[in-house]
Design an enzyme around this catalytic site. Structure first.
Site, PDB file in Angstrom:
ATOM      1  N   GLU A 326       0.948  -1.373   0.255  1.00 16.04           N
ATOM      2  CA  GLU A 326       0.113  -0.188   0.438  1.00 16.04           C
ATOM      3  C   GLU A 326       1.246   1.230  -0.156  1.00 16.04           C
ATOM      4  OE1 GLU A 326      -3.191   0.724   3.145  1.00 16.04           O
ATOM      5  OE2 GLU A 326      -3.371  -1.154   3.037  1.00 16.04           O
ATOM      6  N   GLU A 389      -9.517   9.312   5.771  1.00 18.17           N
ATOM      7  CA  GLU A 389      -9.142   7.709   4.892  1.00 18.17           C
ATOM      8  C   GLU A 389     -10.096   7.568   3.724  1.00 18.17           C
ATOM      9  OE1 GLU A 389      -7.830   5.278   6.984  1.00 18.17           O
ATOM     10  OE2 GLU A 389      -5.924   6.357   7.046  1.00 18.17           O
TER      11      GLU A 389
END
Length: 443
Positions: A326, A389
């Site tokens: 990621e 997020e």
């Protein structure tokens, strides 16, 4: 390009070049001084060029310098871009949202931006079936909530049969990520279950004769590091050293990669007055030099990765392959989330894509293919935590870009009312189609 035109027998003086149009639509050039007696199939959307002998074709327009120039321009762009097509782009496909498109609708979007590898946080059968026979490689996830059950070898084998074996070989599953960022959750039970779960799922693959095509790993965030600067001083947390040694030993024995989620964004967010924004966005002119190794770092991303390399080497696992599961940058955040803007997200990911296309390793491992997975495909509107997020996506739920990276995508992909709970969670502690993009940045 228009499929038509009148026939003209005039001689352009550029050799015996004739432009043709095949019945199925590709560009054809016959008797060109550069491409004599060849048919040129140029598919810009896939960046593929094939040459075949001239067969059954009908001339639609004779040679002219203008037509030849147009053909060669298209060919030039395709040839220039074609080498970059072999550089595989990975993407994280999280689904903690109630407004995402159906997996069937996601397939053309993923392929249009040049993605060849997808990482899931579960083993969603809808996604795996949708991508059957596409050639796209998958990392499937086995969630943290299943780690305890995987201590039972039978349950581990049942999970592999139900979630992996049944999709092979149509869907190209190459890896199972067992758990996500487990060691930094401060959950002793989860941590103690992690390696046994990895071992039992691997044993299940062996028993099913799948271990040669599917490997086992788990992803960690940079919170596993006690020291990260300078990169040569990188070291794992003392309280995690024993567990990480055993995990690295597992990777060494099975040949699977050690996965790291690396986010320069979090380093900047936690200390924006001290951390250079240019350094984290790959735009620093000076960079930093590691006084011990003498290696120069032009960006924080490489410095973070080499800090992990140093930590692995200190434990004696220099040869275990490290890959990036990621990395990304949010396009929006709360008022106290420094750097979470559209402009910074665009800069970070555009420069990251350039890095991927160049296929460069790090200063410490210049020849290493990091197999980077960008986070994330979509904004996810139901993710908990700060606003950032929910805004890491390259795309909005309707399939339009969250910001302009030059991706050549058109139209809406449609929405899906189904809610999924699969998705990545980042802990901030220590933590093509490249075609269109390359046109913007190289031409």
């Amino acid at each position: 390009m228009a499929h038509g035109g009148s026939h003209d027998d005039s001689d352009s003086g550029v050799g015996a070049a004739t432009t043709y149009l095949h019945s199925k639509g590709p560009i054809i050039v016959k008797d060109c001084c550069l491409l004599s007696h060849d048919i040129i199939y140029v598919n810009p959307s896939l960046l593929i060029i094939t040459l075949q002998p001239v067969m059954d074709i009908t001339p639609l327009h004779s040679s002219s310098s203008l037509h030849l120039l147009l053909v060669l321009v298209v060919l030039l762009f395709s040839v220039s871009l074609f080498p970059n097509r072999v550089y595989s782009l990975g993407i994280n496909y999280g689904q903690i949202a109630n407004n995402l498109p159906t997996p069937d609708s996601v397939v053309p979007l993923v392929k249009s931006i040049g993605v060849t590898r997808v990482k899931l946080y579960d083993a969603d059968p809808r996604v795996l079936k949708a991508f059957a026979n596409t050639g796209v490689e998958f990392i499937v996830g086995l969630g943290n909530e299943y780690l305890g059950k995987m201590r039972d070898p039978k349950q581990a084998q049942d999970w592999v049969k139900t979630n992996v074996q049944c999709h092979l070989p149509a869907t190209k599953i190459t890896c199972i990520a067992v758990g996500n960022e487990v060691l930094t959750l401060n959950d002793s039970i989860l941590s103690s279950n992690l390696l046994p779960a990895m071992e039992n799922v691997h044993t299940a693959l062996v028993n099913l004769n799948l271990d040669k095509q599917v490997v086992i790993t788990t992803a960690h965030n940079l919170g596993i590091l006690e020291t990260s600067y300078p990169p040569s001083a990188g070291a794992f947390r003392k309280d995690l050293t024993q567990r990480l040694t055993c995990i690295l030993d597992f990777h060494s024995k099975t040949g699977s990669p050690f996965l790291i989620n690396a986010y320069p964004y979090f380093a900047y967010k936690s200390n924006p007055k001290q951390v250079s924004i240019d350094f984290v966005l790959f735009e620093s002119d000076s960079g930093i030099t590691d006084a011990v190794s003498g290696l120069r770092y032009g960006n924080m991303f490489h410095a973070q990765i080499d800090a992990v390399h140093s930590a692995m080497e200190k434990l004696g696992y220099k040869k275990v392959c490290l890959q990036i599961s990621e990395t990304g940058w949010p396009s929006k955040g709360d008022s106290d989330e420094a750097g979470a803007t559209v402009d910074n997200a665009k800069k970070y990911n555009a420069n990251l894509l350039k890095l991927i296309a160049e296929k460069k390793g790090t200063p410490m491992r210049p020849n290493l293919d990091l197999n980077i997975y960008v986070f994330a495909l979509f904004n996810e509107n139901m993710k908990p935590g700060p606003s950032s997020e929910r805004n890491f996506g390259l795309f909005k739920p309707d399939g339009t870009p969250a910001y302009n990276l030059g991706f050549n995508v058109t139209g809406s992909v449609g929405s899906n009312t189904t809610t999924s709970t699969s998705g990545g969670s980042r802990q901030s502690i220590g933590a093509g189609k490249l075609f269109g993009w390359l046109l913007v940045h190289y031409f």
